[in-house]
Design a protein around this motif. Structure first.
Motif, PDB file in Angstrom:
ATOM      1  N   UNK A  29       0.853  -1.186   0.000  1.00 20.46           N
ATOM      2  CA  UNK A  29       0.000   0.000   0.000  1.00 20.46           C
ATOM      3  C   UNK A  29       0.888   1.234   0.000  1.00 20.46           C
ATOM      4  N   UNK A  30       0.710   2.096  -0.975  1.00 19.45           N
ATOM      5  CA  UNK A  30       1.463   3.348  -1.012  1.00 19.45           C
ATOM      6  C   UNK A  30       0.482   4.506  -1.177  1.00 19.45           C
ATOM      7  N   UNK A  31       0.975   5.692  -0.999  1.00 19.57           N
ATOM      8  CA  UNK A  31       0.138   6.878  -1.196  1.00 19.57           C
ATOM      9  C   UNK A  31       0.824   7.802  -2.185  1.00 19.57           C
ATOM     10  N   UNK A  32       0.183   7.985  -3.332  1.00 18.15           N
ATOM     11  CA  UNK A  32       0.674   8.929  -4.326  1.00 18.15           C
ATOM     12  C   UNK A  32      -0.155  10.205  -4.262  1.00 18.15           C
ATOM     13  N   UNK A  33      -0.160  10.945  -5.359  1.00 15.13           N
ATOM     14  CA  UNK A  33      -0.986  12.151  -5.423  1.00 15.13           C
ATOM     15  C   UNK A  33      -1.573  12.263  -6.828  1.00 15.13           C
ATOM     16  N   UNK A  34      -2.688  12.974  -6.911  1.00 18.39           N
ATOM     17  CA  UNK A  34      -3.377  13.123  -8.190  1.00 18.39           C
ATOM     18  C   UNK A  34      -4.172  14.420  -8.179  1.00 18.39           C
ATOM     19  N   UNK A  35      -4.265  15.072  -9.327  1.00 14.03           N
ATOM     20  CA  UNK A  35      -5.125  16.247  -9.456  1.00 14.03           C
ATOM     21  C   UNK A  35      -6.514  15.794  -9.870  1.00 14.03           C
ATOM     22  N   UNK A  36      -7.510  16.349  -9.218  1.00 11.84           N
ATOM     23  CA  UNK A  36      -8.880  15.922  -9.474  1.00 11.84           C
ATOM     24  C   UNK A  36      -9.468  16.668 -10.669  1.00 11.84           C
ATOM     25  N   UNK A  37      -8.745  16.604 -11.765  1.00 14.11           N
ATOM     26  CA  UNK A  37      -9.165  17.260 -12.999  1.00 14.11           C
ATOM     27  C   UNK A  37      -8.516  16.506 -14.155  1.00 14.11           C
ATOM     28  N   UNK A  38      -9.266  16.288 -15.210  1.00  9.76           N
ATOM     29  CA  UNK A  38      -8.663  15.689 -16.408  1.00  9.76           C
ATOM     30  C   UNK A  38      -7.615  16.645 -16.968  1.00  9.76           C
ATOM     31  N   UNK A  39      -6.476  16.141 -17.439  1.00 15.45           N
ATOM     32  CA  UNK A  39      -5.416  17.023 -17.941  1.00 15.45           C
ATOM     33  C   UNK A  39      -5.914  17.931 -19.064  1.00 15.45           C
ATOM     34  N   UNK A  40      -5.433  19.160 -19.059  1.00 15.54           N
ATOM     35  CA  UNK A  40      -5.799  20.120 -20.111  1.00 15.54           C
ATOM     36  C   UNK A  40      -5.438  19.548 -21.485  1.00 15.54           C
TER      37      UNK A  40
END
Length: 347
Positions: A29-40
């Protein structure tokens, strides 16, 4: 802009390709990060918040090196596992999906997934049944049961049907659909609790614990003195060999999976295949995805049956993504009772 800030994204990562039986230590189990928006500028991209993920035996094949992987491809070491799940659309540049849509289909074992070219995402129209059902009875396992029984085997009233791994996600539904078609149905499972479930809750005519049967051929002759018309194959190996001895003339075998073989480096041989010729048996492999065009027809049959209590569905629910590795590994020791799924988030 709101939604542009990155948020944490818990993930189940495959450490390395797996040989033999999978272990919890094959995943982390790891924790990454993500933007809650589809890429431009992206096209046909869907950002999902995963609500439920499905633990299915075929995932073991995706954990192997690509030469043994399933047609769905292989999970890559260092990346999240992927498989079927239920999710909510947070953002989309795909014309078929909009924010707020609920979907089931192929996603990642993580809190949020960015899906490009989502070929296997189906919008959920019926929300008056549990959403978790779309990991099972109303999702891929349900379509697998429906397609294998109706499209491959075409059951007729009064026929004799045998289902192996009958208390699992697919098997429990195959048996109930066969009963609705007027068939005599027997299932095999791996514990007294599961046998009782088949007979007392799921409506099977009979069931046996294969672990307590020293002679599978004798067990099948006891349950089917007149032979088997339809076999729904989930196990393979010794079970398939015994079934071939007991098939009737012009019997049909739908080959869904062979869980007894997934963890073997050298699969077992099947010794009674010549009986396919003499008994004119039709044995056909299939994949649920080949039949997704029949999904609306499937829902017309199954949703009313659920609401009327003619079909019941048993789930084994693990809470939290951190418990997903144990839930998946448990499939291969028969720890789960019913459809194994993991709650990632409540909607």
């Amino acid at each position: 802009m709101a939604g542009e800030e990155a948020v944490s994204n818990k993930q189940v990562i495959l450490n390395d390709y797996v040989t033999g039986f999978p272990k919890e230590s094959d995943m982390k189990i790891t924790t990454g990060s993500i933007k809650l928006k589809a890429p431009e500028g992206s096209n046909d991209t869907v950002l999902l918040k995963n609500l439920y993920i499905s633990c299915d035996p075929y995932l073991r094949l995706l954990m192997s090196k690509p030469d043994r992987a399933s047609v769905l491809g292989s999970s890559k070491p260092g990346s999240p596992l992927h498989g079927y799940g239920v999710a909510k659309v947070l953002d989309s540049t795909h014309p078929n999906y909009k924010k707020g849509d609920l979907v089931w289909g192929f996603t990642g074992w993580e809190e949020y997934s960015l899906i490009t070219s989502p070929q296997v995402l189906i919008k959920i129209q019926h929300t008056d049944v549990p959403l978790s059902y779309y990991t099972g009875i109303l999702g891929m396992p349900g379509m697998t049961a429906y397609a294998g029984l109706y499209e491959v085997c075409a059951p007729k009233k009064g026929e004799y049907v045998f289902v192996s791994a009958a208390s699992g996600a697919v098997g429990q539904l195959v048996g109930q659909l066969a009963k609705l078609a007027g068939c005599y149905v027997v299932g095999s499972a791996g514990s007294k609790e599961k046998v009782d479930l088949l007979k007392n809750k799921l409506g099977f005519d009979d069931a046996f614990n294969y672990k307590e049967e020293p002679d599978l051929d004798a067990a099948l002759k006891r349950c089917f003195p007149e032979g088997i018309d339809i076999y729904f194959e989930n196990v393979g190996g010794k079970m398939l060999d015994a079934v071939l001895l007991n098939m009737r003339l012009c019997g049909r075998i739908a080959v869904c999976g062979m869980i007894s073989q997934y963890n073997l480096e050298k699969p077992e041989g099947v010794h009674n295949l010549m009986l396919v010729v003499g008994k004119r048996i039709r044995m056909q492999g299939f994949a649920a995805g080949d039949y997704y065009h029949l999904y609306p027809k499937f829902l017309e049959l199954v949703i009313p049956a659920i609401k009327e209590g003619k079909i019941v569905y048993v789930e084994d629910i693990a809470e939290g993504l951190e418990n997903a590795p144990a839930a998946l590994v448990g499939l291969f020791s028969g720890r789960n009772v019913g459809k194994q799924l993991v709650v990632v988030a409540r909607e």
